[in-house]
Design an enzyme around this catalytic site. Structure first.
Site, PDB file in Angstrom:
ATOM      1  N   GLU A  25       0.840  -1.212   0.000  1.00  0.00           N
ATOM      2  CA  GLU A  25       0.000   0.000   0.000  1.00  0.00           C
ATOM      3  C   GLU A  25       0.871   1.257   0.000  1.00  0.00           C
ATOM      4  O   GLU A  25       0.561   2.242  -0.669  1.00  0.00           O
ATOM      5  CB  GLU A  25      -0.924   0.023   1.229  1.00  0.00           C
ATOM      6  CG  GLU A  25      -2.003  -1.055   1.247  1.00  0.00           C
ATOM      7  CD  GLU A  25      -3.127  -0.800   0.255  1.00  0.00           C
ATOM      8  OE1 GLU A  25      -2.840  -0.636  -0.943  1.00  0.00           O
ATOM      9  OE2 GLU A  25      -4.292  -0.796   0.668  1.00  0.00           O
ATOM     10  N   THR A  57      -6.125   6.303  -5.220  1.00  0.00           N
ATOM     11  CA  THR A  57      -6.070   6.606  -3.784  1.00  0.00           C
ATOM     12  C   THR A  57      -5.123   7.779  -3.515  1.00  0.00           C
ATOM     13  O   THR A  57      -5.441   8.664  -2.713  1.00  0.00           O
ATOM     14  CB  THR A  57      -5.639   5.357  -2.985  1.00  0.00           C
ATOM     15  OG1 THR A  57      -6.619   4.344  -3.211  1.00  0.00           O
ATOM     16  CG2 THR A  57      -5.546   5.637  -1.501  1.00  0.00           C
TER      17      THR A  57
HETATM   18  N1  HSE Z   1      -8.016   4.700   4.370  1.00  0.00           N
HETATM   19  C1  HSE Z   1      -7.614   4.786   2.983  1.00  0.00           C
HETATM   20  C2  HSE Z   1      -7.988   6.170   2.466  1.00  0.00           C
HETATM   21  C3  HSE Z   1      -8.356   3.743   2.211  1.00  0.00           C
HETATM   22  O1  HSE Z   1      -9.091   6.613   2.773  1.00  0.00           O
HETATM   23  O2  HSE Z   1      -7.196   6.784   1.768  1.00  0.00           O
HETATM   24  C4  HSE Z   1      -7.991   3.698   0.752  1.00  0.00           C
HETATM   25  O3  HSE Z   1      -8.776   2.716   0.108  1.00  0.00           O
END
Ligand code: HSE
Length: 311
Positions: free
Chosen positions: A130, A183
């Site tokens: 990630e 993201t």
């Molecule tokens: N918590 C992360 C965000 C999740 O909101 O950026 C990304 O899928």
């Protein structure tokens, strides 16, 4: 040569008030990864299906191989492993697509190597993927994708993942508009500072949501599904977001919010019938806007990632 395939499910991260700390897994939808030992040392991405040619084949840019590398580094070993990825999840959808690839790759590679790790131990390796994919090593997709269920990331340093109970009859409807939102981009619109007032409101809602899950108190869950931190900035990137909320609340949904970093919207409901109705109403909202959507209805998936083939 030995070959192992694992499946990892889609996930809803944040769940409105729990930015980077809450997430749950969805049934059936997900990615499949096959890993096999090869003679030459090093990690390679052999093939990717279902991504429209968009994902990188370079091992240092692919979430599957980045996650496996983190695992091998922790073991202090070098191996030759070839990875094949079958994308079941759309990219940039907010359904934890990059997380599912990393989770499936880790569960498969762990099996291939004779299970040196418990499932729980795989979460930090997936977080490295990630970090590479979006610049933040968040665990709210990877933890539920690996472990299943509804999870709380109580803390990141050290990592403290807590599985939460799920009330019987809790359903999720996912509305995936055919848009792609990275993201990293959706994190870049977030404010870096929040007010004391926002922090108080958000803390109350997180605590309320968790208490609601423990107590199977649907009223409390509904009142707590509010986000004053990420949603106000991110909702602007998703057409129809507030219209959808109004429509689904009218048919009895508990609440709605952005799934992860969007553009998918999640709706929680008590019972399948309401979840289906909410899906139907959401489709109508997007039809008016002229955007195609996919609708999925699921309970919270408690299984998480699993080995689907082992040869
Ligand atoms: N918590 C992360 C965000 C999740 O909101 O950026 C990304 O899928």
């Amino acid at each position: 040569m030995k070959k192992v395939t694992a499946f990892a499910p889609a996930t809803v991260a944040n769940v409105s008030c729990g930015f980077d700390i809450l997430g749950f897994a969805i049934d059936d939808l997900g990615d499949k990864v096959t890993v096999e030992l090869k003679e030459q040392e090093g990690l390679t991405v052999k093939q990717i299906e279902g991504d429209g040619g968009k994902l990188p084949l370079e091992a240092d840019k692919n979430t599957c191989t980045v996650a496996i590398k983190a695992m091998l580094d922790a073991l202090g070993i070098q191996k030759g492993i070839a990875v094949s990825l079958e994308k079941g999840l759309p990219l940039g959808s907010g359904m934890g697509s990059s997380a599912a690839s990393a989770a499936a790759a880790l569960v498969a590679a762990n099996e291939l190597l004779g299970k040196p790790f418990e499932k729980n131990d795989l979460v930090p390796f997936a977080m490295e993927a990630e970090r590479m994919a979006c610049g933040a090593a968040h665990a709210d997709n990877v933890a539920p994708s690996i472990l299943g269920g509804f999870v709380l990331i109580r803390g990141y340093d050290p990592l403290d993942v807590v599985k939460l109970p799920v009330p019987k009859g809790l359903y999720c409807t996912l509305i995936h508009p055919h848009l792609e939102l990275k993201t990293a981009d959706s994190r870049s619109v977030l404010r870096q500072q929040i007010s004391l007032k926002a922090s108080t409101v958000q803390s109350g809602n997180i605590a309320g949501l968790i208490a609601g899950l423990y107590e199977s108190d649907y009223g409390l869950i509904s009142r707590s599904l509010k986000d004053v931190i990420a949603e106000p900035s991110r909702a602007l990137l998703i057409p129809g977001f507030y219209e959808l909320r109004e429509a689904v609340m009218e048919v009895g949904a508990l609440g709605s919010g952005i799934s992860g970093s969007g553009p998918t919207i999640f709706i929680l409901a008590q019972g399948k019938e309401t979840a289906l109705k909410a899906g139907h109403e959401s489709k109508k909202v997007f039809e008016k806007i002229g955007l195609e959507v996919d609708v999925y209805v699921s309970e919270v998936n408690d299984r998480g990632s699993y080995i689907s083939d082992n040869q």
